[in-house]
Design a protein around this motif. Structure first.
Motif, PDB file in Angstrom:
ATOM      1  N   VAL A 160      67.807 -52.547  80.734  1.00 22.50           N
ATOM      2  CA  VAL A 160      68.548 -51.279  80.620  1.00 22.50           C
ATOM      3  C   VAL A 160      69.912 -51.550  79.992  1.00 22.50           C
ATOM      4  O   VAL A 160      70.684 -52.369  80.514  1.00 22.50           O
ATOM      5  CB  VAL A 160      68.729 -50.624  82.005  1.00 22.50           C
ATOM      6  N   PRO A 161      70.219 -50.885  78.877  1.00 17.81           N
ATOM      7  CA  PRO A 161      71.532 -51.073  78.241  1.00 17.81           C
ATOM      8  C   PRO A 161      72.674 -50.805  79.216  1.00 17.81           C
ATOM      9  O   PRO A 161      72.546 -49.955  80.113  1.00 17.81           O
ATOM     10  CB  PRO A 161      71.521 -50.040  77.102  1.00 17.81           C
ATOM     11  N   THR A 162      73.772 -51.526  79.055  1.00 14.24           N
ATOM     12  CA  THR A 162      74.897 -51.444  79.992  1.00 14.24           C
ATOM     13  C   THR A 162      75.389 -50.011  80.174  1.00 14.24           C
ATOM     14  O   THR A 162      75.646 -49.563  81.302  1.00 14.24           O
ATOM     15  CB  THR A 162      76.065 -52.323  79.497  1.00 14.24           C
ATOM     16  N   GLU A 163      75.515 -49.261  79.060  1.00  9.43           N
ATOM     17  CA  GLU A 163      76.017 -47.890  79.154  1.00  9.43           C
ATOM     18  C   GLU A 163      75.058 -46.993  79.943  1.00  9.43           C
ATOM     19  O   GLU A 163      75.486 -46.176  80.763  1.00  9.43           O
ATOM     20  CB  GLU A 163      76.238 -47.296  77.752  1.00  9.43           C
ATOM     21  N   LYS A 164      73.775 -47.174  79.698  1.00 12.77           N
ATOM     22  CA  LYS A 164      72.781 -46.359  80.391  1.00 12.77           C
ATOM     23  C   LYS A 164      72.745 -46.710  81.872  1.00 12.77           C
ATOM     24  O   LYS A 164      72.616 -45.827  82.729  1.00 12.77           O
ATOM     25  CB  LYS A 164      71.397 -46.565  79.774  1.00 12.77           C
ATOM     26  N   LEU A 165      72.878 -48.002  82.179  1.00  9.15           N
ATOM     27  CA  LEU A 165      72.874 -48.425  83.572  1.00  9.15           C
ATOM     28  C   LEU A 165      74.076 -47.846  84.308  1.00  9.15           C
ATOM     29  O   LEU A 165      73.961 -47.392  85.456  1.00  9.15           O
ATOM     30  CB  LEU A 165      72.879 -49.950  83.661  1.00  9.15           C
ATOM     31  N   ALA A 166      75.220 -47.836  83.637  1.00 12.98           N
ATOM     32  CA  ALA A 166      76.427 -47.258  84.237  1.00 12.98           C
ATOM     33  C   ALA A 166      76.228 -45.767  84.504  1.00 12.98           C
ATOM     34  O   ALA A 166      76.678 -45.240  85.545  1.00 12.98           O
ATOM     35  CB  ALA A 166      77.630 -47.485  83.327  1.00 12.98           C
ATOM     36  N   ALA A 167      75.548 -45.085  83.596  1.00 11.48           N
ATOM     37  CA  ALA A 167      75.282 -43.657  83.781  1.00 11.48           C
ATOM     38  C   ALA A 167      74.359 -43.435  84.974  1.00 11.48           C
ATOM     39  O   ALA A 167      74.539 -42.480  85.745  1.00 11.48           O
ATOM     40  CB  ALA A 167      74.662 -43.080  82.512  1.00 11.48           C
ATOM     41  N   ILE A 168      73.378 -44.318  85.138  1.00 12.50           N
ATOM     42  CA  ILE A 168      72.462 -44.214  86.276  1.00 12.50           C
ATOM     43  C   ILE A 168      73.223 -44.398  87.585  1.00 12.50           C
ATOM     44  O   ILE A 168      73.069 -43.616  88.533  1.00 12.50           O
ATOM     45  CB  ILE A 168      71.326 -45.258  86.160  1.00 12.50           C
TER      46      ILE A 168
END
Length: 246
Positions: A194-202
């Protein structure tokens, strides 16, 4: 605690964490995985002596494979008391892009595998008058989330229902059947895929503000696998940081 546990999909990830937790609590543990090399490596890391941990080959898509594992572990240690149906497969795919082959493959591993495990070991436990089965479900199977694929969500929803069916069937036999339903977990493959930005959004959508702990999931499994959990059956324990409340 001189009991024997079989953990499927224990070569890596959550399964390996569960296997180690059960070992630390005194169980002898069979790490069952289609990737026998990974299972063997993890087994050696947990117990280099090999006295309380073994690796066994298992294809959860085959009932016969489960029977072979049951027989091999009984031959090794004389009995089995605990089964953890952890093995699973996810395929991230847009809903309308899922092919029939992908759908059937995910269901075959996640749902059929849990069914065969419950059926083979449930019958054995019932004959002996004691057993613990813990199935690993998922938040995706409860809230209809499709981040990991609709086929994965559907299969995990089926696992939660199977848990209740087997729990009712085996309740009078001294056998409990429960499920643990994790949300997003802090596991290496999550950070790798999972890309870092997407993981942060999750993470920002999780009420407690953090990914779930695999160790805590393993502790919950260990509790449900214990003798003291004799009156807990047919339950689905949510570990999702508040993402799904009921």
């Amino acid at each position: 605690m001189d009991t024997v546990a079989v953990v499927t999909g224990a070569g890596r990830g959550l399964g390996a964490v569960i296997a180690r937790q059960l070992y630390d609590r005194g169980h002898r543990v069979a790490l069952a995985d289609i990737d026998i090399a990974a299972a063997s490596s993890t087994a050696a890391e947990i117990d280099s002596t090999g006295s309380r941990v073994i690796a066994v080959a298992l294809d959860v898509r085959s009932k016969n494979s489960f029977e072979n594992v049951r027989d091999a572990v009984i031959e090794q240690w004389g009995s089995v008391e605990v089964l953890v149906n952890n093995a699973g497969q996810a395929q991230i795919r847009a809903l309308m892009a899922i092919t029939p082959q992908e759908f059937c493959g995910i269901v075959e591993t996640n749902l059929n595998g849990a069914f065969f495990g419950c059926q083979v070991f449930g019958a054995y436990f019932a004959e002996r008058g004691y057993g613990r089965i813990v199935n690993i479900a998922s938040l995706a199977g409860q809230n209809g989330g499709t981040a990991t694929g609709a086929h994965y969500a559907a299969a995990k929803g089926g696992v939660a229902t199977l848990t209740k069916v087997f729990a009712r069937e085996l309740a009078r036999s001294g056998v409990t059947v429960n499920a643990v339903s994790p949300g997003p977990l802090d596991l290496p493959f999550v950070h790798e895929t999972v890309p870092t930005e997407k993981l942060a959004a999750i993470v920002s959508t999780i009420p407690v503000g953090a990914l779930g702990s695999p160790g805590f999931v393993a502790e919950t499994v260990a509790l449900l696998a214990s003798q003291s959990a004799s009156t807990v059956t047919g339950a689905c324990w949510d570990i999702n940081g508040g993402l799904y409340m009921r």
